[in-house]
Design a protein around this motif. Structure first.
Motif, PDB file in Angstrom:
ATOM      1  N   VAL A  61      -0.132  15.468 -22.948  1.00  0.00           N
ATOM      2  CA  VAL A  61       0.181  15.266 -21.523  1.00  0.00           C
ATOM      3  C   VAL A  61      -0.822  14.303 -20.883  1.00  0.00           C
ATOM      4  O   VAL A  61      -0.445  13.409 -20.115  1.00  0.00           O
ATOM      5  CB  VAL A  61       0.194  16.626 -20.781  1.00  0.00           C
ATOM      6  CG1 VAL A  61       0.193  16.422 -19.274  1.00  0.00           C
ATOM      7  CG2 VAL A  61       1.420  17.427 -21.185  1.00  0.00           C
ATOM      8  N   ALA A 171       7.895  13.536 -16.223  1.00  0.00           N
ATOM      9  CA  ALA A 171       7.897  14.756 -15.408  1.00  0.00           C
ATOM     10  C   ALA A 171       8.442  15.937 -16.211  1.00  0.00           C
ATOM     11  O   ALA A 171       7.907  17.053 -16.139  1.00  0.00           O
ATOM     12  CB  ALA A 171       8.726  14.534 -14.148  1.00  0.00           C
ATOM     13  N   VAL A 174       5.849  17.201 -18.610  1.00  0.00           N
ATOM     14  CA  VAL A 174       4.796  17.928 -17.880  1.00  0.00           C
ATOM     15  C   VAL A 174       5.254  19.354 -17.570  1.00  0.00           C
ATOM     16  O   VAL A 174       4.518  20.331 -17.793  1.00  0.00           O
ATOM     17  CB  VAL A 174       4.417  17.178 -16.582  1.00  0.00           C
ATOM     18  CG1 VAL A 174       3.614  18.080 -15.649  1.00  0.00           C
ATOM     19  CG2 VAL A 174       3.603  15.936 -16.904  1.00  0.00           C
ATOM     20  N   LEU A 178       3.553  22.808 -18.949  1.00  0.00           N
ATOM     21  CA  LEU A 178       3.037  23.867 -18.079  1.00  0.00           C
ATOM     22  C   LEU A 178       3.721  25.198 -18.380  1.00  0.00           C
ATOM     23  O   LEU A 178       3.071  26.255 -18.406  1.00  0.00           O
ATOM     24  CB  LEU A 178       3.234  23.484 -16.604  1.00  0.00           C
ATOM     25  CG  LEU A 178       2.385  22.294 -16.117  1.00  0.00           C
ATOM     26  CD1 LEU A 178       2.744  21.937 -14.679  1.00  0.00           C
ATOM     27  CD2 LEU A 178       0.896  22.604 -16.222  1.00  0.00           C
ATOM     28  N   GLU A 185      -0.290  31.848 -22.663  1.00  0.00           N
ATOM     29  CA  GLU A 185      -1.287  32.766 -22.074  1.00  0.00           C
ATOM     30  C   GLU A 185      -0.771  34.199 -22.101  1.00  0.00           C
ATOM     31  O   GLU A 185      -1.502  35.141 -22.410  1.00  0.00           O
ATOM     32  CB  GLU A 185      -1.582  32.344 -20.633  1.00  0.00           C
ATOM     33  CG  GLU A 185      -2.286  31.005 -20.518  1.00  0.00           C
ATOM     34  CD  GLU A 185      -3.786  31.119 -20.669  1.00  0.00           C
ATOM     35  OE1 GLU A 185      -4.378  31.948 -19.980  1.00  0.00           O
ATOM     36  OE2 GLU A 185      -4.362  30.393 -21.502  1.00  0.00           O
TER      37      GLU A 185
ATOM     38  N   ARG B   6      -7.995  26.723 -13.282  1.00  0.00           N
ATOM     39  CA  ARG B   6      -6.782  26.467 -14.069  1.00  0.00           C
ATOM     40  C   ARG B   6      -5.580  26.200 -13.165  1.00  0.00           C
ATOM     41  O   ARG B   6      -4.748  25.346 -13.451  1.00  0.00           O
ATOM     42  CB  ARG B   6      -6.490  27.657 -15.001  1.00  0.00           C
ATOM     43  CG  ARG B   6      -7.177  27.487 -16.349  1.00  0.00           C
ATOM     44  CD  ARG B   6      -6.709  28.496 -17.318  1.00  0.00           C
ATOM     45  NE  ARG B   6      -7.333  29.791 -17.063  1.00  0.00           N
ATOM     46  CZ  ARG B   6      -7.206  30.836 -17.857  1.00  0.00           C
ATOM     47  NH1 ARG B   6      -6.467  30.753 -18.939  1.00  0.00           N
ATOM     48  NH2 ARG B   6      -7.812  31.961 -17.590  1.00  0.00           N
ATOM     49  N   ALA B  10      -3.431  22.826 -13.130  1.00  0.00           N
ATOM     50  CA  ALA B  10      -1.985  22.869 -13.370  1.00  0.00           C
ATOM     51  C   ALA B  10      -1.232  22.212 -12.222  1.00  0.00           C
ATOM     52  O   ALA B  10      -0.294  21.436 -12.432  1.00  0.00           O
ATOM     53  CB  ALA B  10      -1.521  24.316 -13.547  1.00  0.00           C
ATOM     54  N   THR B  13      -1.689  18.416 -12.396  1.00  0.00           N
ATOM     55  CA  THR B  13      -0.852  17.843 -13.467  1.00  0.00           C
ATOM     56  C   THR B  13       0.606  17.782 -13.023  1.00  0.00           C
ATOM     57  O   THR B  13       1.295  16.780 -13.235  1.00  0.00           O
ATOM     58  CB  THR B  13      -0.969  18.699 -14.745  1.00  0.00           C
ATOM     59  OG1 THR B  13      -2.345  18.854 -15.055  1.00  0.00           O
ATOM     60  CG2 THR B  13      -0.251  18.049 -15.910  1.00  0.00           C
ATOM     61  N   PHE B  14       1.069  18.863 -12.390  1.00  0.00           N
ATOM     62  CA  PHE B  14       2.446  18.918 -11.917  1.00  0.00           C
ATOM     63  C   PHE B  14       2.698  17.825 -10.868  1.00  0.00           C
ATOM     64  O   PHE B  14       3.728  17.139 -10.904  1.00  0.00           O
ATOM     65  CB  PHE B  14       2.731  20.308 -11.314  1.00  0.00           C
ATOM     66  CG  PHE B  14       4.133  20.483 -10.833  1.00  0.00           C
ATOM     67  CD1 PHE B  14       5.168  20.708 -11.742  1.00  0.00           C
ATOM     68  CD2 PHE B  14       4.434  20.419  -9.489  1.00  0.00           C
ATOM     69  CE1 PHE B  14       6.469  20.856 -11.302  1.00  0.00           C
ATOM     70  CE2 PHE B  14       5.732  20.570  -9.040  1.00  0.00           C
ATOM     71  CZ  PHE B  14       6.753  20.800  -9.943  1.00  0.00           C
ATOM     72  N   GLY B  17       2.732  14.388 -12.569  1.00  0.00           N
ATOM     73  CA  GLY B  17       3.986  14.252 -13.308  1.00  0.00           C
ATOM     74  C   GLY B  17       5.168  14.080 -12.364  1.00  0.00           C
ATOM     75  O   GLY B  17       6.053  13.266 -12.615  1.00  0.00           O
ATOM     76  N   GLY B  18       5.160  14.832 -11.255  1.00  0.00           N
ATOM     77  CA  GLY B  18       6.247  14.708 -10.275  1.00  0.00           C
ATOM     78  C   GLY B  18       6.283  13.325  -9.648  1.00  0.00           C
ATOM     79  O   GLY B  18       7.351  12.748  -9.442  1.00  0.00           O
ATOM     80  N   ALA B  20       5.418  10.671 -11.118  1.00  0.00           N
ATOM     81  CA  ALA B  20       5.979   9.766 -12.136  1.00  0.00           C
ATOM     82  C   ALA B  20       7.499   9.746 -12.019  1.00  0.00           C
ATOM     83  O   ALA B  20       8.129   8.687 -12.152  1.00  0.00           O
ATOM     84  CB  ALA B  20       5.545  10.203 -13.528  1.00  0.00           C
ATOM     85  N   ALA B  21       8.093  10.939 -11.768  1.00  0.00           N
ATOM     86  CA  ALA B  21       9.550  11.001 -11.623  1.00  0.00           C
ATOM     87  C   ALA B  21       9.993  10.191 -10.404  1.00  0.00           C
ATOM     88  O   ALA B  21      11.020   9.512 -10.431  1.00  0.00           O
ATOM     89  CB  ALA B  21      10.002  12.450 -11.495  1.00  0.00           C
TER      90      ALA B  21
END
Lengths: 192, 172
Positions: A61, A171, A174, A178, A185, B6, B10, B13-14, B17-18, B20-21
């Motif tokens: 990622v 996206a 990603v 996640l 976990e 964390r 997260a 990253t979301f 990535g979003g 990028a869309a």
């Protein structure tokens, strides 16, 4: 895929130096993540420790977002990034063989190098096995040439396969990562 | 790593990535003073009035091949004619060349994004993968028609044939 770190036509010494630095960095990261231990790698297949999935998916990622945004900002020419060709049948067969070998040996080529470099005997034997396998495969490859070159699709990327923009694939990966981390976990908590 | 750290990672990253869309393409957007090769081809095809195309390359390179209707920059004055001036070279024209033209002329001066190489790749010799989807084939037809109009050769690859992407080095 591999992005060009150095410009085309760079001296061999510079290319080798870059490979050495990257290799040392990669090995250091693998060892720090504990992936030089076959027990740690194999624990993934028993749903006890999913560090391999988390480490490698994190790397994927990170690299994917880096490549996308560097290209978007004009800092990386995606046309210069090498995309290996896709051969669906042979690569499926190779993946199954690789997976079987990973479970049996507990190490993949990268982690075997780290394992051997840190003095683990199993890593040395896995490396010997890898090189012996490569040598034997080279000897008999001609007999499998027809299969080896079958189901070819050239350099094939997901945006082309799904006919969607590059960013949409980024996206989606990603979100997938996640979700995988969250599930991993939960599985690890259940195994404790 | 703490749960809070964390969660932040997260979410970041979301978000990246979003975005990028939302961005869609991995290619940088055109600068305000650039025009895409396909758009320029459309203008030329519809014979847009007062459009002037200037070639910023050497005389030898110009004689070897140039865009339809183009004149050499060295032999022309940007103010000769045209409301819109498009200047190009083998690759992207240096911004200084366009700036110099703007100082000489009141015309809107644009640079051809990717230069002659983009013209060749995107207009004259577009390529369709052998395993392309119906939608991709449909879109390619418009590109192929444009290519044929300018004397180019649209090409459909055989399944498995390399799509001409740079493969200068091997890697995994």
């Amino acid at each position: 895929m591999s992005a060009p770190l150095l410009p085309e036509g760079a001296p061999l010494a510079a290319t080798l130096a870059a490979a050495l630095v990257l290799g040392v960095g990669f090995g250091f990261a693998l060892e720090r993540a504990g992936l030089g231990s076959a027990r740690k790698v194999v624990a993934q297949f028993y749903w006890r420790d999913l560090a391999v999935l988390k480490v490698l998916f994190s790397a994927l990622v990170t690299a994917m977002l880096g490549v996308f945004w560097l290209s978007r900002f004009g800092l990386l020419d995606l046309a210069a990034v090498h995309v290996p060709e896709t051969f669906v049948g042979p690569q499926l067969a190779g993946g199954v063989l690789f997976g079987a070998g990973l479970i049996v040996a507990g190490l993949c080529p990268g982690t075997a190098c780290v394992s051997a470099a840190t003095g683990r005997i199993d890593g040395v034997f896995v490396l010997l096995g890898i090189f012996s396998g490569m040598f034997l495969t080279g000897l008999i490859l001609r007999k499998f040439e027809r299969f080896y070159t079958s189901t070819a699709h050239g350099a094939w990327i997901l945006p082309e396969l799904f006919d969607v923009p590059y960013g949409a694939v980024v996206a989606a990966v990603v979100v997938l990562a996640l979700a995988a981390f969250a599930v991993a976990e939960r599985i690890e908590r259940g195994a404790r | 790593m703490s749960l809070r750290a964390r969660s932040v990672l997260a979410f970041a990253t979301f978000a990246i990535g979003g975005l990028a869309a939302v961005a869609g393409s991995s290619q940088p957007p055109l600068a305000g003073d650039e025009v895409a090769a396909v758009d320029l081809a459309g203008w030329l095809r519809e014979r847009r009035e007062k459009l002037c195309v200037l070639d910023a390359r050497s005389a030898d390179a110009f004689d070897a091949g140039h865009l339809p209707g183009a004149r050499r920059l060295a032999d022309s004055a940007a103010s000769d004619d045209g409301d819109t001036v498009v200047v190009y070279a083998d690759r992207d024209v240096d911004a200084g060349v366009a700036d110099a033209l703007r100082r000489q002329s009141a015309a809107r001066v644009l640079r051809l994004h990717g230069g002659l190489r983009a013209w060749n790749d995107e207009v004259l010799f577009p390529v369709l993968r052998g395993d392309a989807s119906a939608g991709q084939r449909q879109r390619f037809e418009a590109r192929a028609a444009l290519s044929r109009y300018f004397g180019g050769t649209p090409r459909q690859l055989d399944p498995g044939e390399a799509a001409g992407r740079t493969r200068s080095r091997r890697g995994c």
